[in-house]
Design a protein around this motif. Structure first.
Motif, short mmCIF file in Angstrom:
data_model
loop_
_atom_site.label_atom_id
_atom_site.label_comp_id
_atom_site.label_asym_id
_atom_site.label_seq_id
_atom_site.Cartn_x
_atom_site.Cartn_y
_atom_site.Cartn_z
N ALA A 13 -1.69 4.74 5.26
CA ALA A 13 -0.36 3.98 5.09
C ALA A 13 0.52 4.74 4.07
CB ALA A 13 -0.43 2.57 5.25
N TYR A 14 0.05 4.70 2.99
CA TYR A 14 0.65 5.27 1.69
C TYR A 14 1.29 6.60 2.10
CZ TYR A 14 1.31 7.23 -2.78
OH TYR A 14 1.89 7.92 -3.96
N ALA A 33 6.72 -0.93 10.49
CA ALA A 33 5.52 -1.40 10.99
C ALA A 33 4.25 -1.46 9.92
CB ALA A 33 5.03 -0.68 12.29
N GLN A 34 4.17 -0.43 9.13
CA GLN A 34 3.05 -0.48 7.94
C GLN A 34 3.42 -1.75 7.19
OE1 GLN A 34 0.63 1.47 7.91
NE2 GLN A 34 1.48 2.75 9.87
N ALA A 35 4.79 -1.93 6.79
CA ALA A 35 5.14 -3.10 5.88
C ALA A 35 4.36 -4.45 6.65
CB ALA A 35 6.39 -3.41 5.54
N SER A 58 -5.83 0.99 -3.71
CA SER A 58 -4.89 1.86 -2.82
C SER A 58 -3.83 0.78 -2.37
CB SER A 58 -5.88 2.06 -1.82
OG SER A 58 -6.66 2.82 -2.07
N ALA A 59 -4.18 -0.74 -2.39
CA ALA A 59 -2.98 -1.42 -1.72
C ALA A 59 -1.93 -1.55 -2.90
CB ALA A 59 -3.62 -3.05 -1.73
N ALA A 101 5.05 1.84 -3.29
CA ALA A 101 5.73 2.77 -1.98
C ALA A 101 6.59 1.95 -1.45
CB ALA A 101 4.76 3.64 -1.32
N LEU A 102 6.38 0.78 -1.00
CA LEU A 102 7.26 0.05 -0.15
C LEU A 102 8.13 -0.69 -0.89
CD1 LEU A 102 4.20 -2.03 1.88
CD2 LEU A 102 6.12 -0.24 2.72
N VAL A 103 8.18 -0.92 -2.22
CA VAL A 103 9.13 -1.27 -3.21
C VAL A 103 10.17 -0.21 -3.16
CG1 VAL A 103 9.78 -2.01 -5.73
CG2 VAL A 103 7.87 -2.86 -4.58
#
Length: 416
Positions: free
Chosen positions: A145-146, A167-169, A241-242, A248-250
């Motif tokens: 996902a990253y 969707a990954q978020a 990893s999380a 990355a989502l930020v």
């Protein structure tokens, strides 16, 4: 106030807040129901399981039926102690709790269309799985996902790539809720706080392509079936990893002007980092206590400078460097030269966003080592089983092969 995009949940009203204060509750009934609805949706595979989990928590569920078809078209929830002046329970519809908690949005995640299963829904596994394997699976899907998120951070166009990232978020939000249940007890409070904070960051005006995140969602649900065991290293690696994915989502939200989501994700990151550091501390301390001699560390440091020159200074200045030197020395004793080990580890993912790159490399190395050991054990068990089978059956009489028979129409079909 951060500018919004009409995807924020409804704020509790003044009377709701006043009632919560009178009753001595930290949250209003609306907020409490929202948090538990998100957690139930993360654990469930279809709407029946979703309602069953809520009911098991003592929440009253009232389905809304279509006037013509009689099928369920929506739902409302109520707590046992939230009543009006007449003593009647106060119900909140799913969409009143949060936009993505409406039944239609939940069905999109569950893979349902028009209220009917697109394929037969699979119930939650009842058998327990190996804890290490579950956390390794989660770690692998978080890394995948990253890579997807960081590959789509450039530009601001709303396209298919953005729909996949959204969707990954959403799937990551579910994984956080399931991790808060599955992680060691000392980590659960921080992970739960991270999950609650991320609830606001799991949606935006971009419509999610939920099928693109099935693997991450499944990995999160698999954690719920994990048996207990010595899985501290795997937990720490998965949380590392999380953290990377959350960073990355930020950035992804910030680049697209999702101010509220970026702020919520940043708040979630504070809690998740705290949990990751807590999980990592014991193993890092044990490794650092067995650090090689100063001469050996100097030799390993030279390997770092030669193999990862762009990050060598930060790696060697990281407090986790003694632990990494121990892990590299152990890998060398097992037959892998330090430069090869470092090249393999640094090539997995970038280190630019790592606050503690040496620690990140420690978890990558320990996870890879554990996976190799597990693979060897599985191979040995498989060879042993084949050997036993051959020994048992070498003197057995030969049985003529049974020719396949044509299917009989009246034969009972196998259950699916």
């Amino acid at each position: 106030m951060k500018p919004g995009d009409a995807t924020a949940p409804k704020t509790p009203s003044g009377p709701e807040v006043a009632k919560a204060e009178r009753q001595g509750r930290k949250n209003t009934a609306r907020v409490w129901l929202r948090e538990h609805a998100y957690a139930a949706a993360a654990a469930a595979r279809d709407e029946d399981e979703f309602f069953a989990v809520l009911t098991s928590l003592g929440i009253k569920v009232r389905p809304r039926l279509g006037p013509v078809t009689g099928e369920v078209t929506g739902y409302s929830l109520s707590t046992a102690d939230d009543t009006d002046a007449k003593g009647e329970p106060i119900f909140y519809s799913g969409s009143a709790l949060a936009p993505d908690l409406s039944l239609n949005r939940l069905r999109e995640r569950f893979g349902l269309a028009d209220g009917k299963a697109a394929g037969q829904a699979t119930a939650l596994h009842t058998s327990r799985t190996d804890a290490g394997a579950s956390w390794r699976q989660a770690d692998g899907e978080l890394c995948a996902a990253y890579m997807l998120v960081t590959g789509t951070t450039e530009g601001t166009a709303v396209d298919k790539a953005d729909a996949k990232v959204q969707a990954q978020a959403a799937a990551f939000a579910e994984l956080l809720h399931n991790t808060a249940v599955s992680a060691p007890r000392q980590l659960r409070a921080e992970i739960q706080a991270a999950a609650i904070a991320f609830n606001r960051a799991n949606r935006s005006a971009i419509r999610a392509d939920h099928r693109a995140a099935d693997a991450l969602r499944q990995a999160g649900r698999t954690l719920l079936t994990s048996s207990t065991g010595r899985d501290g290293d795997f937990v720490a690696a998965a949380l590392t990893s999380a953290v990377f994915l959350l960073i990355a989502l930020v950035e992804w939200h910030a680049q697209r002007g999702h101010a509220q989501q970026a702020a919520a994700a940043q708040q979630s990151l504070v809690h998740l980092r705290a949990a990751q550091q807590h999980a990592a501390r014991p193993a890092l301390a044990q490794l650092a206590a067995r650090a090689p001699s100063p001469q050996a560390q100097d030799r390993l440091a030279a390997a770092v400078r030669a193999t990862i020159p762009d990050h060598a200074h930060r790696i060697l200045a990281d407090p986790a460097w003694p632990a990494l030197s121990t892990a590299l020395a152990q890998a060398e004793s097992a037959g892998t030269p330090p430069r090869q080990t470092l090249a393999d580890l640094s090539g997995q993912r970038e280190l630019d966003t790592a606050d503690r790159p040496a620690e990140v490399l420690v978890w990558r190395l320990r996870t890879a080592t554990a996976e190799r050991v597990s693979q060897r054990a599985r191979s040995a068990a498989s060879r042993s089983a084949r050997s036993t089978h051959l020994t048992t059956n070498k003197d057995a009489p030969t049985v003529p092969a049974v020719q396949p028979q044509p299917a009989v129409a009246s034969r009972q079909r196998p259950s699916r």
